[in-house]
Design a protein around this motif. Structure first.
Motif, PDB file in Angstrom:
ATOM      1  N   UNK A   4     132.762  44.442 -17.699  1.00 54.59           N
ATOM      2  CA  UNK A   4     133.752  44.965 -16.775  1.00 54.59           C
ATOM      3  C   UNK A   4     133.770  44.084 -15.540  1.00 54.59           C
ATOM      4  N   UNK A   5     134.959  43.678 -15.122  1.00 48.37           N
ATOM      5  CA  UNK A   5     135.092  42.796 -13.967  1.00 48.37           C
ATOM      6  C   UNK A   5     135.852  43.504 -12.855  1.00 48.37           C
ATOM      7  N   UNK A   6     135.414  43.280 -11.623  1.00 48.25           N
ATOM      8  CA  UNK A   6     136.124  43.791 -10.460  1.00 48.25           C
ATOM      9  C   UNK A   6     137.089  42.727  -9.969  1.00 48.25           C
ATOM     10  N   UNK A   7     138.229  43.166  -9.439  1.00 55.40           N
ATOM     11  CA  UNK A   7     139.151  42.222  -8.812  1.00 55.40           C
ATOM     12  C   UNK A   7     138.394  41.367  -7.790  1.00 55.40           C
ATOM     13  N   UNK A   8     138.667  40.064  -7.788  1.00 56.36           N
ATOM     14  CA  UNK A   8     137.897  39.139  -6.960  1.00 56.36           C
ATOM     15  C   UNK A   8     137.997  39.497  -5.474  1.00 56.36           C
ATOM     16  N   UNK A  13     135.545  42.170  -0.535  1.00 58.10           N
ATOM     17  CA  UNK A  13     135.592  43.186   0.501  1.00 58.10           C
ATOM     18  C   UNK A  13     134.275  43.954   0.581  1.00 58.10           C
ATOM     19  N   UNK A  14     133.640  44.161  -0.561  1.00 57.18           N
ATOM     20  CA  UNK A  14     132.443  44.992  -0.633  1.00 57.18           C
ATOM     21  C   UNK A  14     131.149  44.201  -0.528  1.00 57.18           C
ATOM     22  N   UNK A  15     131.170  42.936  -0.977  1.00 60.07           N
ATOM     23  CA  UNK A  15     129.929  42.167  -1.087  1.00 60.07           C
ATOM     24  C   UNK A  15     130.100  40.755  -0.524  1.00 60.07           C
ATOM     25  N   UNK A  16     128.983  40.188  -0.073  1.00 60.10           N
ATOM     26  CA  UNK A  16     128.932  38.795   0.368  1.00 60.10           C
ATOM     27  C   UNK A  16     128.226  37.971  -0.705  1.00 60.10           C
ATOM     28  N   UNK A 253     134.693  28.438 -12.370  1.00 58.75           N
ATOM     29  CA  UNK A 253     135.016  29.663 -13.106  1.00 58.75           C
ATOM     30  C   UNK A 253     133.785  30.546 -13.293  1.00 58.75           C
ATOM     31  N   UNK A 254     132.626  29.921 -13.557  1.00 58.84           N
ATOM     32  CA  UNK A 254     131.401  30.704 -13.775  1.00 58.84           C
ATOM     33  C   UNK A 254     130.991  31.455 -12.515  1.00 58.84           C
ATOM     34  N   UNK A 255     131.109  30.813 -11.356  1.00 58.50           N
ATOM     35  CA  UNK A 255     130.760  31.476 -10.099  1.00 58.50           C
ATOM     36  C   UNK A 255     131.715  32.638  -9.839  1.00 58.50           C
ATOM     37  N   UNK A 256     132.989  32.428 -10.038  1.00 56.65           N
ATOM     38  CA  UNK A 256     133.965  33.500  -9.848  1.00 56.65           C
ATOM     39  C   UNK A 256     133.663  34.664 -10.795  1.00 56.65           C
ATOM     40  N   UNK A 257     133.384  34.339 -12.050  1.00 51.76           N
ATOM     41  CA  UNK A 257     133.113  35.384 -13.042  1.00 51.76           C
ATOM     42  C   UNK A 257     131.889  36.212 -12.655  1.00 51.76           C
ATOM     43  N   UNK A 258     130.813  35.529 -12.245  1.00 53.61           N
ATOM     44  CA  UNK A 258     129.592  36.255 -11.902  1.00 53.61           C
ATOM     45  C   UNK A 258     129.795  37.154 -10.679  1.00 53.61           C
ATOM     46  N   UNK A 259     130.585  36.701  -9.719  1.00 54.76           N
ATOM     47  CA  UNK A 259     130.887  37.553  -8.560  1.00 54.76           C
ATOM     48  C   UNK A 259     131.608  38.812  -9.029  1.00 54.76           C
ATOM     49  N   UNK A 260     132.590  38.650  -9.894  1.00 56.43           N
ATOM     50  CA  UNK A 260     133.362  39.805 -10.372  1.00 56.43           C
ATOM     51  C   UNK A 260     132.519  40.722 -11.258  1.00 56.43           C
ATOM     52  N   UNK A 261     131.671  40.130 -12.097  1.00 54.93           N
ATOM     53  CA  UNK A 261     130.834  40.930 -13.006  1.00 54.93           C
ATOM     54  C   UNK A 261     129.777  41.710 -12.231  1.00 54.93           C
ATOM     55  N   UNK A 264     131.200  44.630 -10.136  1.00 57.84           N
ATOM     56  CA  UNK A 264     131.554  45.808 -10.933  1.00 57.84           C
ATOM     57  C   UNK A 264     130.313  46.623 -11.275  1.00 57.84           C
ATOM     58  N   UNK A 265     129.217  45.951 -11.620  1.00 60.61           N
ATOM     59  CA  UNK A 265     127.972  46.655 -11.958  1.00 60.61           C
ATOM     60  C   UNK A 265     127.418  47.385 -10.753  1.00 60.61           C
ATOM     61  N   UNK A 266     127.346  46.700  -9.612  1.00 57.60           N
ATOM     62  CA  UNK A 266     126.763  47.299  -8.408  1.00 57.60           C
ATOM     63  C   UNK A 266     127.595  48.469  -7.904  1.00 57.60           C
ATOM     64  N   UNK A 267     128.902  48.325  -7.920  1.00 57.96           N
ATOM     65  CA  UNK A 267     129.753  49.397  -7.408  1.00 57.96           C
ATOM     66  C   UNK A 267     129.701  50.631  -8.312  1.00 57.96           C
TER      67      UNK A 267
END
Length: 504
Positions: A4-8, A13-16, A253-261, A264-267
């Protein structure tokens, strides 16, 4: 099961995001790091048969003693200096102990406590021209492991394979691993910073001449560390390490993906597993590898068979004096010299074509024509062949091709045909022109004959031209170009059409 991915933007907005990179640069020395075996990272040894570039040290045979490659040490010092690092005056080697089938000794000779270079900083340039300083923790020397080929199964991976083959050619290849400090404050630029940083390391290694730095061949590999810290918190998040990403676009792409992944897990109230992850180019996703703690038990201990490396001040200063212009400085200078807009230079730089354009200009082409060929037709042909544009044609041939256009020997359309012939191995541009008979017809007599025939067959068009509707000449130009098989200068044909129409 797909992640599950969160919008980038929502994730930011939620995480640094907090980043870190470990980049491995294969050195192109003639021989390996600790043996006299030929180095497969050197261009001349590319494509060698498996297990043919080996020596007893690389295989981990009993009694084999390592000897440090002096050229590799000098290359490592150069790289450290180019990264703004201090050079260690008493640099030691250590044994990093772990078992893997392609590691014949069951340990890797690396550096732990006294790396050859430490505490530096390198500037990377983003697409909008901003400069970002990336803090470097260390750059240390080590040897590479071998390579496993998994046979059977649908994916070429160990899962589902029937058996695996070990190639020790790469074992012992000299590496420099560059490790950054934590990179904070990247925010929405995090993916682009990742791409720009790896590109900068590649450019530095190529400029120094110490590595082919071709990511698709594994000459340069990046491990990207990503963690998220909740806004308003001082506590660092748990990081993941995406291993061996082999292109700048994939790092981004990998950095963007990991931020989104991870967001989603943390939220959702979950936790991040500290682990290595694998990047899948085909799906654009990462997948779990092995769990990894902050203190991996590699049981480091000093390498007993190697004395410390103690470079003299004279050697360090000599190598410092050999450093080329910094990539960022060079790019900005060339952009100004060539008169390119930001977008024009970005096209050249993103295509990895700065060297090719520079060499083409040096061979006599104008900056505009060099850019046009490399970012246009040559890149198109390279993409169609799934090839590297720089390997298709030489800058000298591109400049010679443009010279034929400038001289009126070729039109742009004919030049593209000639280029295809050059790439096909038919010779130089002039040789292709001669062999294929592609030169522009410059005989006005032949052109006038074709024009008169076209005007006679289309009297209505002739009447329009005589009435001042000169745009009607396009129909006659088309007929003449067809008759000349495209080997005519359309501008000259138009001039002659208007002359003949006035005379009739």
């Amino acid at each position: 099961m797909a992640d599950t991915l969160m919008d980038f933007d929502k994730a930011l907005e939620l995480f640094e995001p907090v980043l870190g990179f470990e980049v491995h640069v294969e050195l192109n020395t003639e021989t390996k790091m600790f043996s006299s075996a030929p180095n497969p990272a050197h261009e001349s040894n590319h494509g060698a048969a498996p297990n043919t570039l080996v020596a007893p040290v690389d295989m981990g045979l009993p009694g084999a003693m390592p000897v440090v490659n002096q050229k590799a040490v000098e290359s490592a010092i150069k790289l450290g200096l180019a990264l703004g690092c201090s050079i260690e005056k008493h640099s030691t080697f250590a044994r990093k102990n772990y078992f893997y089938p392609d590691l014949g000794k069951n340990y890797q000779i690396s550096q732990k406590d006294d790396p050859i270079a430490y505490e530096g900083s390198v500037e990377v340039e983003l697409a909008d021209g901003r400069l970002i300083a990336i803090p470097i923790e260390r750059a240390h020397m080590e040897e590479d492991a071998g390579k496993l080929t998994h046979v059977g199964g649908a994916t070429g991976r160990i899962q589902g394979a029937e058996y695996s083959l070990v190639d020790y050619n790469r074992a012992g290849v000299p590496l420099v691993e560059i490790v950054t400090h934590m990179i904070e404050g990247a925010e929405h630029d995090a993916p682009e910073i990742a791409k720009a940083y790896v590109g900068t390391i590649r450019d530095i290694a190529k400029a120094l001449g110490i590595s082919e730095a071709r990511m698709e061949r594994g000459n340069l590999r990046c491990d990207a560390n990503v963690s998220l810290r909740r806004r308003g918190s001082d506590q660092l998040g748990t990081r993941t390490e995406t291993k061996n990403v082999n292109s700048m676009r994939s790092v981004e792409r990998a950095v963007r993906y990991e931020i989104q992944r991870q967001a989603a897990i943390l939220e959702a109230g979950g936790t991040i597993t500290q682990e290595t992850r694998h990047w899948h180019e085909d799906t654009g996703r990462t997948s779990a590898g092995r769990p990894k703690s902050d203190a991996d038990d590699y049981r480091y201990f000093p390498e007993p068979d190697l004395v410390p490396v103690e470079p003299s001040d004279e050697l360090i200063e000599r190598l410092r004096g050999e450093l080329p212009e910094a990539p960022v400085t060079r790019r900005r200078r060339l952009k100004a010299e060539w008169g390119f807009t930001d977008l024009e230079f970005q096209d050249v730089n993103n295509g990895g074509l700065v060297d090719q354009v520079e060499a083409t200009i040096a061979a006599g082409a104008t900056p505009a024509s060099a850019r046009k060929w490399w970012t246009g037709e040559i890149t198109r042909l390279a993409n169609a062949q799934d090839a590297d544009a720089a390997e298709l044609v030489s800058p000298e041939h591109v400049a010679a091709l443009q010279g034929l256009v400038d001289a009126g020997t070729l039109t742009d359309k004919l030049a593209r045909q000639v280029l295809e012939g050059v790439i096909a191995g038919e010779g130089s541009p002039q040789e292709v022109v001669d062999a294929r008979g592609l030169a522009v017809v410059s005989d006005d007599g032949a052109l006038i004959a074709a024009i008169d025939e076209a005007l006679t067959s289309q009297p209505d068009v002739l009447a329009k031209i005589k009435d001042g509707k000169v745009q009607a000449a396009g129909a006659i130009i088309g007929a003449v170009m067809k008759a000349m098989k495209g080997q005519a200068d359309a501008a000259r044909v138009r001039e002659l059409i208007l002359e003949r129409a006035a005379a009739n």
